[in-house]
Design an enzyme around this catalytic site. Structure first.
Site, short mmCIF file in Angstrom:
data_model
loop_
_atom_site.label_atom_id
_atom_site.label_comp_id
_atom_site.label_asym_id
_atom_site.label_seq_id
_atom_site.Cartn_x
_atom_site.Cartn_y
_atom_site.Cartn_z
N LEU A 265 0.96 -1.11 0.00
CA LEU A 265 0.00 0.01 -0.12
C LEU A 265 0.89 1.37 0.08
CD1 LEU A 265 -2.90 0.81 2.30
CD2 LEU A 265 -0.89 2.22 2.43
N ASN A 266 0.46 2.20 -0.77
CA ASN A 266 1.19 3.47 -0.70
C ASN A 266 -0.11 4.62 -0.33
OD1 ASN A 266 1.85 2.84 -3.44
ND2 ASN A 266 2.39 4.97 -3.54
N ASP A 267 -0.02 5.77 -1.03
CA ASP A 267 -0.78 6.93 -0.90
C ASP A 267 -2.44 6.70 -0.58
OD1 ASP A 267 1.65 7.60 -2.01
OD2 ASP A 267 0.75 8.77 -3.33
N TYR B 278 -2.41 5.89 -11.03
CA TYR B 278 -1.34 6.53 -9.80
C TYR B 278 -2.52 7.57 -9.06
CZ TYR B 278 3.46 5.54 -10.90
OH TYR B 278 4.67 5.01 -11.08
N SER B 279 -1.89 8.18 -8.02
CA SER B 279 -2.80 8.86 -7.16
C SER B 279 -3.74 9.91 -7.57
CB SER B 279 -1.72 9.63 -6.10
OG SER B 279 -1.32 8.57 -5.18
N ARG C 56 1.49 15.21 -11.86
CA ARG C 56 0.74 13.96 -11.38
C ARG C 56 -0.11 14.57 -10.10
NH1 ARG C 56 5.53 11.44 -11.34
NH2 ARG C 56 6.42 11.59 -9.14
N ASP C 57 -1.15 13.63 -9.80
CA ASP C 57 -1.94 13.64 -8.49
C ASP C 57 -2.74 14.86 -8.55
OD1 ASP C 57 0.01 11.53 -8.01
OD2 ASP C 57 1.31 12.96 -6.85
N GLU D 227 4.99 16.47 -4.90
CA GLU D 227 3.90 15.30 -5.40
C GLU D 227 2.78 15.82 -4.36
OE1 GLU D 227 6.18 11.68 -4.36
OE2 GLU D 227 5.99 11.30 -6.53
C1 FRU Z 1 3.61 9.78 -3.90
C2 FRU Z 1 3.40 8.93 -5.31
C3 FRU Z 1 2.52 9.86 -6.11
C4 FRU Z 1 2.38 8.78 -7.30
C5 FRU Z 1 1.97 7.44 -6.58
C6 FRU Z 1 2.19 6.33 -7.40
O1 FRU Z 1 3.89 8.71 -3.21
O2 FRU Z 1 4.70 8.88 -6.12
O3 FRU Z 1 3.15 11.12 -6.63
O4 FRU Z 1 0.85 9.26 -7.98
O5 FRU Z 1 3.04 7.79 -5.29
O6 FRU Z 1 2.11 5.23 -6.49
#
Ligand code: FRU
Length: 475
Positions: free
Chosen positions: A38-40, A99-100, A169-170, A223
């Site tokens: 898991l990340n964001d 992505y996020s 992104r994001d 980010e």
């Molecule tokens: C931040 C990030 C975002 C990106 C996502 C990819 O942790 O690098 O900028 O969208 O994670 O998993």
């Protein structure tokens, strides 16, 4: 649904069915992945009364892989029910990662905006900064928060300003008056981090409006930008990569923090100095949303990308990382504070009566893996706590420190060393402890320190003469 989506669904199910339920470090009240990585946090919102939290998810490997959006729902932001994967990387414009991104709710509809990541096949001329990748802005809508419609590609790199690298992104979207605004994180071709703003009148066609920059270059990439007003203060949050020298050498590889905005990033503005959301080892890519009752809630990834210094032993149990506990954000006299969401009180059972520590008396508890411990009325800047026999929280020489006694990768720290913040006076400390994480709120949440830890013994000991200590178990 195409053949790739069908296979991804099957493979994800297989991976999730194979997850081990029993393991030493599984969190009890922090959102973690069913299996894998898991990340964001993404798409945080309250929709038709239900909280939705999506997350960057790689179910096939606890060390990460191609990203999709996993989905949880909750009625209290504490107990989360897994709803499966909402968005798979299954289109030409997002095939190497959904992505996020964020959620925007209007007229009973959920709008999910995210970055479709594409990384072209290895070629020598690709540096993956200015060549060899795509960052596409994509929209998906849902009427019930469970079924998600067709993906619509809204923008590609050629729609972004031409002085930017391919790292854009994001998207985070909000509405002001009749106009919709989108902020995205970016890296310029000259390696300067900034945020860019787009506007729309229909939520679908977007036009570049302006950019948000610091007066001097600050890192090479921002980010997950976020922008909101809280108690009369405008806050611009960004997760910044590339800070070097001075105090940054003592900190994490990347930072998550905020600028107070004098004015408005949509018009004239000046940014304050950058302040960290969290001074601990594991905190990145926070995202905020507003609840129906008007609270600003922020949740982050309790982890750190590209970190070689320390690790997480849960990888051998088939999973890695979790979210921070959701925090309410407020601003008092211009000071931004974070506190665990008030819903937590419903889950607390007082273990001991509040106690004033006299002289050299310590406050000790054994056997509790999940608790909320508050030490208030601290006198003479004297505070020291030891958790799991290894993690020390201590105020000394004008600093509040979070440090591990043993920095071996096989120890409680899994390689973590020392983090600190300079703090003039220490008044109170609140520890929110789950099986393998600790979040420390200092001085009413003005400073926060978050870390994963891997204790062999559930034990806490506090020294703070004349202060009051109270502890509740979280059930
Ligand atoms: C931040 C990030 C975002 C990106 C996502 C990819 O942790 O690098 O900028 O969208 O994670 O998993």
């Amino acid at each position: 649904m195409n053949a790739l989506t069908r296979d991804l669904i099957k493979l994800t199910k297989l991976a999730e069915e194979g997850a081990k339920a029993s393991d030493r470090f599984r969190q009890r009240f922090h959102l973690m992945p069913p299996v894998g990585w898991l990340n964001d946090p993404n798409g945080l919102c309250q929709f038709r009364g239900i909280y939705h939290a999506f997350f960057q998810y790689s179910p096939f490997d606890p060390r990460g892989g191609v990203k999709m959006w996993g989905h949880y729902t909750s009625t209290d932001m504490i107990n989360w029910e897994y709803q499966g994967v909402a968005l798979y990387p299954d289109q030409p414009f997002d095939c190497h990662g959904v992505y996020s991104g964020s959620a925007f709710v209007e007229d009973g509809e959920m709008y999910l905006y995210y970055t479709g990541n594409v990384k072209l096949e290895d070629r020598e001329e690709y540096d993956y900064i200015n060549a060899g990748r795509e960052a596409n802005t994509v929209l998906v809508t849902s009427k019930d928060g469970m079924q998600f419609g067709c993906k619509k590609e809204l923008m590609r790199n050629t729609d972004y300003p031409s002085d930017l690298s391919l790292h854009v992104r994001d998207p985070k979207v909000w509405k002001q008056g009749d106009i919709y605004y989108m902020i995205q994180g970016a890296r310029t071709k000259a390696d300067v981090g900034q945020a860019i703003i787009f506007t729309s009148v229909d939520k679908t066609s977007w036009t570049f409006k302006s950019r948000v920059e610091s007066s001097k270059p600050f890192g090479y990439m921002w980010e997950c930008p976020d922008y909101f007003e809280i108690d009369g203060v405008n806050v611009l949050s960004a997760s910044v990569q590339g800070l070097k020298g001075g105090v940054w050498e003592d900190r994490n590889v990347y930072q998550s923090g905020y600028f107070l905005v004098d004015g408005d990033i949509l018009g004239e503005y000046a940014l304050s100095e950058y302040r960290l959301w969290d001074y601990g080892f594991d905190y990145y890519a926070p995202q905020s949303f507003e609840t129906g009752d008007g609270r600003r809630i922020m949740t982050a990834w309790m982890g750190m990308p590209d970190c070689e210094e320390y690790t997480n032993p849960t990888v051998t149990d088939g999973w890695q990382h979790c979210f921070t506990f959701p925090r309410e954000i407020c601003a008092e006299d211009g000071i931004v504070r974070q506190r665990p969401v008030r819903e937590l009180a419903e889950k607390e059972r007082r273990v001991q009566e509040a106690k004033i520590l006299s002289g050299s008396e310590t406050f000790e508890m054994e056997g509790y893996q999940t608790y909320d411990l508050t030490v208030s009325g601290i006198k003479g800047n004297t505070f020291r706590a030891m958790l799991g026999e290894e993690l020390v929280l201590e105020y000394r020489e004008g600093r509040f420190e979070m440090r591990f006694e043993d920095q071996d990768k096989a120890a409680v720290s899994a390689g973590r060393g020392l983090r600190y913040a300079e703090i003039e006076r220490i008044e109170d400390v609140r520890l929110l402890v789950d099986v393998s994480s600790v979040e420390v709120f200092v001085n009413g949440g003005e400073f926060v320190f978050t870390t994963r830890y891997y204790p062999k013994r559930a034990h806490v000991c506090v020294e703070a003469p004349e202060a009051q200590a109270e502890i509740s178990e979280i059930i």
